[in-house]
Design a protein around this motif. Structure first.
Motif, PDB file in Angstrom:
ATOM      1  N   LYS A 110       0.804  -1.285   0.043  1.00  0.00           N
ATOM      2  CA  LYS A 110       0.101  -0.029  -0.024  1.00  0.00           C
ATOM      3  C   LYS A 110       0.949   1.259   0.025  1.00  0.00           C
ATOM      4  CE  LYS A 110      -3.366  -2.026   3.246  1.00  0.00           C
ATOM      5  NZ  LYS A 110      -3.845  -1.988   4.798  1.00  0.00           N
ATOM      6  N   GLY A 111       2.269   1.044   0.043  1.00  0.00           N
ATOM      7  CA  GLY A 111       3.097   2.238   0.359  1.00  0.00           C
ATOM      8  C   GLY A 111       3.900   2.442  -1.004  1.00  0.00           C
ATOM      9  N   ASN A 112       3.385   1.686  -2.043  1.00  0.00           N
ATOM     10  CA  ASN A 112       3.982   2.186  -3.277  1.00  0.00           C
ATOM     11  C   ASN A 112       3.164   2.882  -4.041  1.00  0.00           C
ATOM     12  OD1 ASN A 112       6.010   0.015  -3.096  1.00  0.00           O
ATOM     13  ND2 ASN A 112       4.632  -1.459  -3.847  1.00  0.00           N
ATOM     14  N   PRO A 113       3.776   3.981  -4.926  1.00  0.00           N
ATOM     15  CA  PRO A 113       3.250   4.772  -5.869  1.00  0.00           C
ATOM     16  C   PRO A 113       2.652   3.917  -6.997  1.00  0.00           C
ATOM     17  CG  PRO A 113       5.488   4.966  -6.214  1.00  0.00           C
ATOM     18  CD  PRO A 113       5.510   4.073  -5.002  1.00  0.00           C
ATOM     19  N   GLU A 114       1.490   4.328  -7.648  1.00  0.00           N
ATOM     20  CA  GLU A 114       1.009   3.412  -8.582  1.00  0.00           C
ATOM     21  C   GLU A 114       1.758   3.181  -9.453  1.00  0.00           C
ATOM     22  OE1 GLU A 114      -2.583   2.585  -9.128  1.00  0.00           O
ATOM     23  OE2 GLU A 114      -2.546   3.207  -7.207  1.00  0.00           O
ATOM     24  N   THR A 115       2.871   3.949  -9.766  1.00  0.00           N
ATOM     25  CA  THR A 115       3.739   3.664 -11.034  1.00  0.00           C
ATOM     26  C   THR A 115       4.772   2.604 -10.905  1.00  0.00           C
ATOM     27  OG1 THR A 115       5.043   5.458 -10.533  1.00  0.00           O
ATOM     28  CG2 THR A 115       3.566   5.790 -12.164  1.00  0.00           C
ATOM     29  N   TYR A 380      10.867   9.538  -3.758  1.00  0.00           N
ATOM     30  CA  TYR A 380       9.831   8.684  -4.422  1.00  0.00           C
ATOM     31  C   TYR A 380       8.999   8.274  -3.528  1.00  0.00           C
ATOM     32  CZ  TYR A 380       8.581   4.796  -7.523  1.00  0.00           C
ATOM     33  OH  TYR A 380       7.745   3.764  -8.474  1.00  0.00           O
ATOM     34  N   PHE A 381       9.388   7.514  -2.415  1.00  0.00           N
ATOM     35  CA  PHE A 381       8.459   6.914  -1.220  1.00  0.00           C
ATOM     36  C   PHE A 381       8.131   7.979  -0.413  1.00  0.00           C
ATOM     37  CE2 PHE A 381      10.633   3.204  -2.950  1.00  0.00           C
ATOM     38  CZ  PHE A 381       9.270   2.212  -3.152  1.00  0.00           C
TER      39      PHE A 381
END
Ligand code: SF4
Length: 466
Positions: A110-115, A380-381
């Motif tokens: 859940k902590g990742n960006p969509e990309t 990024y995160f």
């Protein structure tokens, strides 16, 4: 819509047998004319599901019947005699991980960006990968078949995310009901069958800390030595993982946790002869505390979870300093000049950077080098992610104007283990193009070799390791 719904499942359909990825020359595999793309279906009549099955069913056997489906579609039956220790020279396709059925509050997916790279969304929960690579599972959805397999094939140790022995709290953290959260029977069964367990707690302030943590450590310590160790690692929040039920880990929280756990550790040390419950390096770094000494970590039972990495790295640097000290005692003027040419920048996570700088400053004075440490923020995160292994291509590229010297280094751990690609999908060769100086991805061993070799050899080493 239909296609969207079935695509993830279709890409993960498991074909029968296990596919051969490579055949080493001059081995039994080559002699048998096995080729990449062939599938091993059965060994001595027993079905093979993956390479662990192949390893288990063929080990110790000197006479084997192997059923192979050639990539052409032909079926072969091979009858083989071999010496017990003779290797087939085969490597196989990777295991497709089983995925969990949990909804953990703090799930890294859940902590990742969509990309992010699709592989970062895989919620792996696989006892095979736990045995092979130290991946943690929660054991909540392990099937009877998998239980039997772990026991029969002795897939020991297993790495289990316990988080809390209080069922209410465990169920809450995992987003499941209490009945499923209760893994005490499964753990008992594994341990009675001789399977060792390394446990993990993802420490979430105000949820499984304080008294809940103390009880968790006590309950697990009661299962020592089958439960061999517990890793306590802090919750990591990104800008995408901002569930209001989660409280960020602060330096003050880390200091309190160290104080609490140190008391438990010293009691366990005198009772069990081991520290048993280990705090993640990040907790010490965030608290601004020194990481414990070498003997605290014993044989580093949780190093795969990053526990003791800083201590181990510091000790390696000290050894390197001593080796360099011995060498330079009788060094010639020209070799001193060669070493002094080593002038570049090492990039690492913002949390580790100040500690690394101290170590590298000492190393510089021993080796006559001019290495600079540059802490890289994780844009990024976002959130409180500050470890080197989660830095991305974009984060490193943003540092290009701050590089000093003739080269730059990123930590090898920021690349995928089997491919030169970063977490945001950028390929390492594309990142190299962003820099005006040569860029290398090094682990400690490559860095040490480069420093020790000095001068012209340094460049050769860099080229090879990159
Ligand atoms: S078990 Fe792991 S992958 Fe599954 S939801 Fe929890 S944290 Fe995510």
């Amino acid at each position: 819509m239909y296609e969207f719904a079935v695509t993830p499942a279709v890409t993960q359909i498991r074909r029968r047998g296990v596919e051969i990825a490579e055949v080493a020359p001059d081995t039994i595999g080559a002699e048998l004319e096995l080729e990449p793309g062939d599938r091993i279906m059965r060994v001595n009549g027993r079905v093979v599901r993956d390479y662990l099955d192949f390893r288990f069913q063929s080990s110790g056997e000197t006479e084997l019947t192997i059923d192979v489906r050639k990539k052409t579609g032909e079926d072969w039956e091979l009858n083989i005699e071999r010496d017990e220790a003779e290797d087939f020279g085969l490597s196989f396709e990777q295991i497709v991980p089983r995925q969990c059925a949990n909804e953990c509050l703090f799930c890294f997916c859940k902590g990742n960006p969509e990309t992010a790279r699709p592989s970062l969304f895989v919620r792996d929960e696989d006892v095979r990968l736990s045995f092979l690579y130290g991946n943690y599972t929660t054991l909540t959805s392990i099937t009877e078949d998998e239980m039997r397999r772990v026991i029969e094939q002795r897939l020991t140790p297993q790495y289990v995310s316990v988080h809390a022995t209080d069922l209410e709290v465990r169920a809450y953290l995992l987003g499941i009901d209490k009945e499923r959260a209760d893994i005490s029977g499964k753990m008992r069964r594994l341990m009675e069958a001789g399977i060792d367990i390394h446990a993990q707690v993802v420490l979430c302030p105000n949820i499984n800390d304080g008294e809940i943590l103390r009880r968790t450590i006590d309950d697990l310590a009661a299962l020592y030595p089958r439960v061999t160790s517990v890793a306590i690692v802090p919750l990591g929040l990104t800008r995408y993982l901002n569930d209001p039920r989660l409280t960020p880990v602060t330096p003050e929280f880390c200091r309190q946790t160290i104080a609490q756990v140190e008391a438990i550790q010293s009691e366990l040390k005198s009772r069990l002869g081991t520290t048993f419950a280990f705090l993640g390096d990040e907790i010490y770094l965030k608290a601004g505390a020194r990481v414990p000494a070498r003997k605290h970590y014993g044989d580093y039972p949780q190093i795969e979870d990053g526990i003791g990495m800083v201590r181990s790295f510091a000790n390696e640097i000290e050894k390197l300093n001593r080796r360099i000290g011995r060498k330079t005692a009788g060094a010639t003027r020209s070799s001193d000049q060669a070493r002094s040419r080593l002038n570049g920048t090492i990039m690492t996570g913002a949390l580790f950077a100040p500690v690394l700088k101290e170590m590298i400053d000492r190393l510089n004075s021993h080796a006559g080098a001019q290495l600079h440490v540059l802490g890289v923020e994780n844009e990024y995160f976002g959130g409180d992610v500050s470890v080197a292994g989660l830095l991305t291509g974009g984060d490193f590229a943003a540092m290009r104007d701050r590089i000093r010297g003739d080269f730059a280094i990123i930590p090898r751990v920021a690349l995928k283990s089997d491919d030169a690609i970063l977490l945001d999908g950028m390929r390492f060769e594309d990142l190299q193009k962003e820099f005006d100086v040569p860029l290398y991805a090094f682990d400690f061993a490559s860095l040490a070799r480069a420093i020790e070799s000095g001068g012209v050899n340094v460049n050769a080493e860099f080229t090879k390791a990159a």
